[in-house]
Design an enzyme around this catalytic site. Structure first.
Site, short mmCIF file in Angstrom:
data_model
loop_
_atom_site.label_atom_id
_atom_site.label_comp_id
_atom_site.label_asym_id
_atom_site.label_seq_id
_atom_site.Cartn_x
_atom_site.Cartn_y
_atom_site.Cartn_z
CG HIS A 112 -11.36 -2.81 13.69
ND1 HIS A 112 -11.85 -2.56 12.44
CD2 HIS A 112 -12.36 -3.37 14.39
CE1 HIS A 112 -13.11 -2.97 12.38
NE2 HIS A 112 -13.45 -3.46 13.56
CG ASP A 114 -9.36 -3.37 9.63
OD1 ASP A 114 -9.40 -3.02 10.84
OD2 ASP A 114 -9.61 -4.52 9.25
CG ASP A 145 -17.28 -3.25 12.11
OD1 ASP A 145 -16.31 -3.18 12.88
OD2 ASP A 145 -17.54 -4.27 11.42
CD GLU A 179 -12.11 -7.10 13.84
OE1 GLU A 179 -12.70 -7.94 14.54
OE2 GLU A 179 -12.62 -6.63 12.81
CG ASP A 207 -15.05 -4.15 16.54
OD1 ASP A 207 -15.74 -3.51 15.74
OD2 ASP A 207 -14.25 -5.04 16.20
N1 LIG Z 1 -16.93 -6.13 14.36
C1 LIG Z 1 -16.21 -7.32 14.57
C2 LIG Z 1 -16.11 -8.11 13.30
O1 LIG Z 1 -16.84 -7.84 12.40
N2 LIG Z 1 -15.17 -9.06 13.25
C3 LIG Z 1 -14.96 -9.93 12.12
C4 LIG Z 1 -13.62 -10.56 12.38
C5 LIG Z 1 -13.29 -11.72 11.50
C6 LIG Z 1 -13.49 -13.01 11.80
N3 LIG Z 1 -13.01 -13.71 10.75
C7 LIG Z 1 -12.54 -12.86 9.88
N4 LIG Z 1 -12.70 -11.64 10.35
C8 LIG Z 1 -16.08 -10.94 12.03
O2 LIG Z 1 -16.39 -11.35 10.88
O3 LIG Z 1 -16.66 -11.34 13.04
ZN LIG Z 2 -15.23 -4.41 13.92
ZN LIG Z 3 -16.37 -5.98 11.31
#
Ligand SMILES: NCC(=O)N[C@@H](Cc1c[nH]cn1)C(=O)O
Ligand SMILES: [Zn+2]
Ligand SMILES: [Zn+2]
Length: 495
Positions: A112, A114, A145, A179, A207
């Site tokens: 991702h 963003d 990230d 994401e 990720d």
């Molecule tokens: N690196 C992965 C990450 O940080 N994912 C987010 C995705 C998410 C879940 N709910 C909203 N966004 C995380 O917070 O786990």
């Molecule tokens: Zn991430």
């Molecule tokens: Zn993240």
């Protein structure tokens, strides 16, 4: 029955790997420069007014892939985003591919573009959007990230091309820009583009981070996330607390009581029934925890806490990876600036989320949360208006570590880092992991390159220069290993 002959897995780089590693070492400053250009784009997916930056970031990444000779498509996402009741268009998603040799396996990498919001005033030592190197650490929002790992993949593939070496596998990229907000629109996009995955055999996501600052890891599970808004409204507009305090049911009184009813001081979630469906721990699972190298002191120091809720390695890992947790993230509408504003907020929105695990069911969690909050609210005899909504609904993911791509990644790690990885799960959520498996039926692996102290989502996020550069090496080595394993040259047949 074919079995993997682990004894044949060498940790000595092959001639091809030596050439690749040398090229990556010689070009590390160019790779850091690309990361600096990517970090400079504030592609924050949480704040709607910055949505244009994500599209800009998507175009930059598309250009990098085109420069490798990839066929790149920017796919518009048909669904709309609805933050704060406004319809907002979603950034396009990149679908790219390099190589169409039917004799080779196809590996698809997901990442991702963003990032989470970041401001210097939040307590950053440096400007979050200016990549800054200190003591071998590259600081900047998105460094780990997920811009650094995405670029490490591009650099790995780019190295084969720069060296005029044939790519050992066909490679596809799926890069999205929503994401961090919960991958809005991605599920529809996957369903609309199932054909893109028809020849994909392996999906890799990079990720997340290792469990240790130094020891590499491979990840076989993540928790899901059910994120909620709980809104209480007491009056039409904010009021003077001297003129009206003492005679009305303040929205904040209700909200604080509601939030306080969610979890106790030991971290246990107080919502009735929430633990009912959590999968039992098996002996086989517990055996995976024993060899994990978990350093309590390092982990505490990384985040600056005095102690954890649990005292043993097993209890910490069980509660981080395979038990649900509830976190309270913030209150919208309440005054949070420095100083004191003597006001009664008219409408406040509490934001919390539950990291759910196998075999919890999202609709069940949603109704348990709503029922619980309604029950607590009704006991307060408040005339205020309560609204509860589930904003993010992402499922947990768990992989089969016997899958061939885990063996290829283990071999690549052994070659680059000269040690075996920890086999870990991750408490965070990568919504697409489970979507991929449900929609494409292809197997997913998580292959992190970031260290435990990288500070994802936090102030002073960083990636170590070494991790970023070794990341490109280990991904290149993985592509060679998966090709070897796939062609069967390292398979042993037993009768
Ligand atoms: N690196 C992965 C990450 O940080 N994912 C987010 C995705 C998410 C879940 N709910 C909203 N966004 C995380 O917070 O786990
Ligand atoms: Zn991430
Ligand atoms: Zn993240």
């Amino acid at each position: 029955m074919p079995l993997l002959d682990v004894s044949k897995s060498s940790s000595h780089p092959s001639d091809d790997e030596q050439k690749i590693f040398q090229y990556i070492d010689h070009h590390q400053d160019t790779f850091v420069q690309s990361l600096s250009e990517w970090v400079a784009v504030e592609s924050d997916s949480i704040q709607p007014h910055l949505r244009g930056n994500i599209t800009e970031m998507v175009k930059i990444a598309a250009n990098s892939l085109q420069a490798l000779g990839a066929t790149v498509e920017l796919k518009n996402v048909s669904s709309q985003d609805e933050p704060y009741g406004q319809n907002l268009s979603l950034p396009p998603v990149i679908l790219a591919e390099l190589g169409k040799d039917t004799a080779k396996p196809t590996v698809c990498f997901y990442g991702h573009l963003d990032v989470m919001p970041a401001k210097k005033e939040d307590g950053w030592k440096t400007d979050p959007y200016t990549l800054t190197e200190m003591d071998g650490k590259l600081y900047g929002r998105g460094a780990t990230d997920n811009k650094g790992p995405v670029l490490a993949w591009i650099n790995a593939v780019g190295t084969f091309i720069a060296l005029n070496m044939t790519l050992p596998v066909n490679v596809k990229f799926l890069l999205e820009g929503m994401e961090e907000a919960g991958s809005h629109g991605l599920e529809d996009l996957l369903k609309e583009n199932e054909g893109f995955f028809s020849d994909v055999m392996y999906i890799v996501i990079s990720d997340n981070i290792w469990l240790s600052n130094k020891k590499p890891a491979l990840t076989y599970g993540t928790r899901g996330n059910a994120a909620f808004f709980v809104e209480v409204e007491c009056c039409k507009k904010d009021l003077h607390s001297g003129s009206f305090g003492g005679i009305i049911h303040e929205a904040m009184f209700d909200l604080v009581a509601l939030l306080d009813s969610l979890v106790d001081s030991s971290g246990r979630i107080l919502i009735p029934g929430i633990y009912d469906d959590v999968a039992n721990v098996t002996n086989e699972e517990m055996k995976l925890y024993a060899p994990i190298d978990f350093n309590f002191e390092e982990h505490k120091a990384n985040i600056g806490v005095k102690e954890f809720l649990y005292k043993t390695k097993e209890d910490i890992l069980l509660n981080l990876w395979r038990n649900p947790s509830l976190s309270i993230h913030g209150i919208e509408g309440a005054f949070s600036e420095p100083g004191i504003k003597t006001v009664i907020p008219s409408k406040v929105i509490g934001k919390f989320s539950i990291r759910q695990v196998p075999n919890m069911n999202l609709p069940t969690v949603e109704s348990q949360v709503k029922e619980h909050l309604k029950r607590v609210f009704s006991k307060r005899n408040s005339p205020n208006k309560l609204t509860v909504s589930m904003q993010v609904a992402a499922k947990p993911w768990i992989a089969n570590i016997k899958n061939l791509q885990y063996e290829a990644a283990r071999r690549a790690i052994k070659t680059v880092f000269q040690q075996d990885p920890d086999m870990i799960r991750d408490g965070s959520t990568i919504p697409v992991a489970r979507m991929f498996e449900d929609i494409t039926k292809k197997s997913v692996m998580m292959f992190p390159i970031g260290a435990a102290d990288d500070g994802e989502h936090s102030q002073n996020e960083k990636i170590n220069r070494l991790n970023y550069i070794n990341g490109a090496k280990v991904f290149a080595s993985f592509l060679l290993e998966i090709s070897k394993l796939h062609s069967g040259s390292n398979l042993m047949t037993t009768s």
